[in-house]
Scaffold this active site. Structure first.
Site, short mmCIF file in Angstrom:
data_model
loop_
_atom_site.label_atom_id
_atom_site.label_comp_id
_atom_site.label_asym_id
_atom_site.label_seq_id
_atom_site.Cartn_x
_atom_site.Cartn_y
_atom_site.Cartn_z
N GLY A 267 42.86 41.71 31.42
CA GLY A 267 42.04 41.29 30.30
C GLY A 267 41.64 42.43 29.39
O GLY A 267 41.43 42.22 28.20
N MET A 268 41.54 43.65 29.92
CA MET A 268 41.08 44.78 29.13
C MET A 268 42.10 45.90 29.04
O MET A 268 41.90 46.85 28.26
CB MET A 268 39.78 45.34 29.74
N LYS B 154 47.35 53.17 33.07
CA LYS B 154 46.48 52.06 32.67
C LYS B 154 45.98 52.36 31.26
O LYS B 154 45.20 53.30 31.06
CB LYS B 154 45.32 51.92 33.65
N ASP C 121 35.90 43.90 45.43
CA ASP C 121 37.04 42.98 45.26
C ASP C 121 38.17 43.33 46.22
O ASP C 121 39.33 43.43 45.82
CB ASP C 121 37.53 43.01 43.81
#
Length: 243
Positions: free
Chosen positions: A23-24, A42, A136
């Site tokens: 998403g980012m 990234k 997570d």
């Protein structure tokens, strides 16, 4: 600006192939001529609606810089400042599947499950001793280098929604982050979380059972893309993916 059209990122990293999209941020296989090897890069996209975007990026880099363990994907380089044309984080490239993809090909025997669990426990101990909670922990965020048994080479990745214990929270009050099926009770109820939440998540899934590693992120996507893994191209993101 679309970094895909640029030959270099940070004046150094030459983009090769897109490994996945969150998403980012997007993650690419990129070549580093200085080290003469490939990295997982990234590259963050601009998000004007996120006021704390730069602070989140620095937060992720600071946490990764504090971790030095064979069970954690290694941070190599970063430029996440606001004036950067294409903010990025460079990780070691892990050529191999995620634990989820590995399990999809068949079950693990009892010995492999025990050994893998031990390695992950030691990795989390290192992370927790530095005051960090991952938030997570799940099979898509565990990378398995090709040529190594899962229990000997597994690496934990994606610290995009990790946080320092007792630090000021950067998500909205009452907002739940993580992946359904791996959330600890305190994450579900938005109570204060600690290292026990990661321990709960590690035990929440049995890797011997095929098909047991699915579950949507709580922002409606299938699962966060993980640095260095080809499975990124199939995944979505967690609420903090990319920072």
């Amino acid at each position: 600006m679309d970094v895909c059209t640029e030959r270099l990122v940070g004046g150094r990293y030459r983009l090769q192939t897109l490994l996945g999209r969150g998403g980012m941020a997007d993650v690419y296989r990129a070549h580093d001529p200085v080290r003469a090897h490939d990295v997982a890069l990234k590259v963050f996209r601009p998000h004007a609606e996120l006021i704390d975007t730069e602070r989140r990026r620095h937060h992720e880099v600071d946490m990764l810089a504090a971790l030095h363990h064979p069970g954690v994907v290694r941070l190599l380089d970063a430029d996440v400042t606001a004036h950067s044309a294409a903010p990025f984080i460079a990780f070691e490239l892990v050529d191999g599947p995620t634990l989820r993809a590995h399990i999809a090909q068949g079950t693990l025997d009892q010995h492999a499950v025990a050994a893998l669990g031990t390695r992950l426990a030691r990795t989390l101990d290192h992370v927790h001793r530095r005051g960090i909670v991952h938030r997570d922990v799940k099979p898509p965020n565990i990378l398995l280098p090709s040529g190594l048994d899962p229990e000997h080479g597994a690496k934990l990745t994606d610290f995009g929604i990790a946080r320092v214990v007792d630090s000021t929270r950067m998500t909205g009050e009452g907002l739940t982050v993580g992946t359904a099926g791996y959330l600890s009770p305190e994450q579900v109820t938005s109570d204060p979380i600690g290292t026990a939440s990661d321990v709960y998540a590690r035990a929440a899934d049995d890797p011997r059972r095929p098909g047991s590693t699915t579950g949507p992120d709580l922002d409606g996507h299938d699962g966060p893309a993980t640095p260095g893994s080809p499975e990124r191209a199939k995944g979505g993101r967690s609420i903090g993916d990319g920072g």
